[in-house]
Design a protein around this motif. Structure first.
Motif, mmCIF file in Angstrom:
data_model
loop_
_atom_site.group_PDB
_atom_site.id
_atom_site.type_symbol
_atom_site.label_atom_id
_atom_site.label_comp_id
_atom_site.label_asym_id
_atom_site.label_seq_id
_atom_site.Cartn_x
_atom_site.Cartn_y
_atom_site.Cartn_z
ATOM 1 N N ASN A 192 81.886 -3.550 72.384
ATOM 2 C CA ASN A 192 83.985 -3.327 72.515
ATOM 3 C C ASN A 192 83.593 -3.548 74.143
ATOM 4 N N ILE A 193 82.488 -2.470 74.757
ATOM 5 C CA ILE A 193 82.706 -1.952 76.022
ATOM 6 C C ILE A 193 82.265 -2.755 76.669
ATOM 7 N N LYS A 194 81.766 -3.890 76.151
ATOM 8 C CA LYS A 194 81.334 -5.154 77.026
ATOM 9 C C LYS A 194 82.213 -5.670 77.493
ATOM 10 N N ARG A 195 82.581 -6.300 76.524
ATOM 11 C CA ARG A 195 83.517 -6.845 76.390
ATOM 12 C C ARG A 195 84.977 -6.504 77.475
ATOM 13 N N ILE A 196 85.032 -5.504 77.093
ATOM 14 C CA ILE A 196 86.622 -4.659 78.140
ATOM 15 C C ILE A 196 86.101 -4.919 79.066
ATOM 16 N N VAL A 197 85.412 -4.397 79.436
ATOM 17 C CA VAL A 197 84.033 -4.286 81.516
ATOM 18 C C VAL A 197 84.761 -5.869 81.669
#
Length: 194
Positions: free
Chosen positions: A2-7
Motif C-alpha cells: 500500500n505504501i508503494k502504491r501511495i508513493v
C-alpha cells in the motif's frame, strides 16, 4: 504494498501538477515575419557611417492562465540598452492597429504582434551590399526617405552574415503582465532571434 502504491500515486500527481503549472501563464513565441524590411537614413546623425534598418519582429502572445490580464506591456533591450517607448511600435497583425503602451488580454485570448524598432543600425558597407543585391535605385549616400527591401524571411536567407552580426550581443524583449485585480506585475524576458 500500500505504501508503494501511495508513493507512486503521489509521484504521478506531482508530475501532472507540475506539467499543468508549466502550461499556465503566458505563452510567447517568435515567428519569422513575411513583412518587408526597410532601410532609412538617420536624419539626426551627423555622420553617414550607418543607416537604420527596420526589421519586423513578429510575436505570438497567448494568455494561458485562468484569469484575465488587465495589463500586457513590452520593453525591448537592444545591445543591452533599453529602447524607450517612442523608438518602437507594436502593431496588431490582424487589425493593423498600433497597440498602446499596454493592452489587455483575456484568458485564452491570443495576439499576433509585429514590433518595429527604430534603433537598429547597419554599417554603410552592409547597406551597399543590400542595395546592390536588390537593385535599389537610390543614392545611398544622400537618400532621405526609405527604401523598401524584401520580406524579412527572404532577407534572412540572403544575408545570414548580417543576422549573425546582429546576434553577437543577445537582444531581448521583456513582457510584463498583471492579473486582473492584482497589484503585482510579473515580467519574463525572451531572447530575440534575428
Amino acid at each position: 504494498m500500500n505504501i508503494k502504491r501511495i508513493v507512486i500515486l503521489f509521484i504521478i500527481f506531482i508530475t501532472i501538477y507540475s506539467c499543468k503549472n508549466q502550461e499556465s501563464g503566458l505563452i510567447f513565441k517568435q515567428n519569422i515575419s513575411n513583412e518587408f524590411v526597410y532601410i532609412t537614413p538617420d536624419m539626426y546623425s551627423e555622420s553617414r557611417d550607418s543607416l537604420k534598418i527596420d526589421i519586423p519582429l513578429e510575436f505570438y502572445i497567448k494568455n494561458n492562465s485562468n484569469t484575465n490580464y488587465d495589463f500586457v506591456g513590452t520593453k525591448f533591450f537592444i545591445n543591452k540598452e533599453y529602447i524607450s517607448l517612442g523608438d518602437y511600435e507594436n502593431i496588431d497583425k490582424n487589425t493593423k492597429e498600433a497597440k498602446r503602451e499596454d493592452w489587455e488580454i483575456s484568458k485564452g485570448e491570443d495576439n499576433m504582434i509585429t514590433s518595429r524598432i527604430e534603433k537598429l543600425y547597419i554599417d554603410m558597407d552592409d547597406a551597399k551590399k543590400i542595395f546592390k543585391k536588390y537593385a535599389v535605385n537610390k543614392d545611398i549616400e544622400n537618400f532621405r526617405d526609405s527604401a523598401k527591401i524584401v520580406s524579412y524571411k527572404e532577407f534572412r536567407k540572403d544575408f545570414p552574415e548580417i543576422i549573425k552580426k546582429m546576434e553577437k550581443v543577445p537582444d531581448t524583449v521583456q513582457v510584463t503582465t498583471r492579473d486582473n485585480g492584482k497589484k503585482n506585475y510579473e515580467s519574463k524576458k525572451f531572447k530575440i532571434s534575428w
